[in-house]
Design a protein around this motif. Sequence first.
Motif, short mmCIF file in Angstrom:
data_model
loop_
_atom_site.label_atom_id
_atom_site.label_comp_id
_atom_site.label_asym_id
_atom_site.label_seq_id
_atom_site.Cartn_x
_atom_site.Cartn_y
_atom_site.Cartn_z
N ASP A 162 -8.41 19.35 4.24
CA ASP A 162 -9.70 19.85 4.77
C ASP A 162 -9.45 20.88 5.86
O ASP A 162 -10.14 21.91 5.92
N ARG A 163 -8.48 20.63 6.71
CA ARG A 163 -8.18 21.56 7.81
C ARG A 163 -7.70 22.90 7.26
O ARG A 163 -8.11 23.96 7.72
N ALA A 164 -6.85 22.87 6.25
CA ALA A 164 -6.38 24.11 5.64
C ALA A 164 -7.53 24.86 4.97
O ALA A 164 -7.61 26.09 5.06
N GLN A 165 -8.43 24.13 4.32
CA GLN A 165 -9.56 24.78 3.67
C GLN A 165 -10.46 25.48 4.68
O GLN A 165 -11.03 26.54 4.38
N ARG A 166 -10.57 24.94 5.88
CA ARG A 166 -11.35 25.63 6.93
C ARG A 166 -10.73 26.97 7.27
O ARG A 166 -11.44 27.96 7.48
N PHE A 167 -9.40 27.05 7.32
CA PHE A 167 -8.73 28.33 7.58
C PHE A 167 -8.97 29.31 6.43
O PHE A 167 -9.16 30.50 6.66
N PHE A 168 -8.96 28.82 5.19
CA PHE A 168 -9.24 29.70 4.04
C PHE A 168 -10.65 30.26 4.13
O PHE A 168 -10.87 31.45 3.89
N VAL A 169 -11.61 29.43 4.47
CA VAL A 169 -13.00 29.89 4.59
C VAL A 169 -13.11 30.92 5.71
O VAL A 169 -13.77 31.95 5.56
N LEU A 190 1.37 8.04 1.74
CA LEU A 190 0.31 8.66 2.54
C LEU A 190 0.89 9.07 3.89
O LEU A 190 1.57 8.28 4.56
N CYS A 191 0.61 10.29 4.31
CA CYS A 191 1.11 10.79 5.58
C CYS A 191 0.36 10.14 6.75
O CYS A 191 -0.77 9.67 6.58
N PRO A 192 0.94 10.14 7.94
CA PRO A 192 0.27 9.52 9.08
C PRO A 192 -0.86 10.37 9.68
O PRO A 192 -1.77 9.82 10.29
N ASN A 193 -0.79 11.71 9.52
CA ASN A 193 -1.82 12.58 10.12
C ASN A 193 -2.05 13.79 9.22
O ASN A 193 -1.33 14.76 9.28
N ARG A 194 -3.09 13.73 8.41
CA ARG A 194 -3.34 14.78 7.42
C ARG A 194 -3.63 16.13 8.05
O ARG A 194 -3.48 17.17 7.41
N ASP A 195 -4.07 16.18 9.31
CA ASP A 195 -4.36 17.46 9.96
C ASP A 195 -3.11 18.29 10.21
O ASP A 195 -3.19 19.48 10.48
N GLU A 196 -1.94 17.68 10.11
CA GLU A 196 -0.68 18.40 10.31
C GLU A 196 -0.12 18.96 9.01
O GLU A 196 0.85 19.71 9.02
N LEU A 218 -0.42 21.06 5.27
CA LEU A 218 -1.11 22.13 4.58
C LEU A 218 -1.77 21.62 3.30
O LEU A 218 -2.90 21.96 2.99
N TYR A 219 -1.05 20.75 2.56
CA TYR A 219 -1.57 20.26 1.28
C TYR A 219 -1.89 18.77 1.34
O TYR A 219 -1.13 17.98 1.88
N TRP A 220 -3.03 18.42 0.72
CA TRP A 220 -3.43 17.02 0.63
C TRP A 220 -2.66 16.33 -0.50
O TRP A 220 -2.07 15.28 -0.31
N ASP A 221 -2.66 16.93 -1.68
CA ASP A 221 -1.92 16.39 -2.82
C ASP A 221 -1.21 17.54 -3.53
O ASP A 221 -1.02 18.60 -2.93
#
Length: 106
Positions: free
Chosen positions: A77-84, A60-66, A68-71
């Motif tokens: 979630d942050r990347a999906q906001r950019f897609f939307v 598990l990464c320390p900061n998922r907001d940094e 692009l991919y969760w798995d």
Amino acid sequence: MVQRLNDQHGYVFVAAANSVAFSTEISNNPGAYGFTETRVACCGQSPYNGLGQCTPASNLCPNRDEYLYWDSTNPTDRAQRFFVEGILSGSATVVFPMNLNSMLAF
């Protein structure tokens, strides 16, 4: 195909979002979007976390907001906001023939 369908109806009836183009844009310029990691998934197995889904046994990464991919298959979630945002107001390279905001303005 999208253009042909719209021509048949005489107006914009169908739009297509190009998530691959948008992922490539973020991967080529991650700093502009606030990402520091675009090659390793935040949660998974193997050296790049590219195998399997996220489980309690995963790295598990320390900061998922940094990231692009969760798995191995899903953006964070942050990347999906950019897609939307791209679907809502992106250029024709992201959503063709026009973005959702332009469609709703008609």
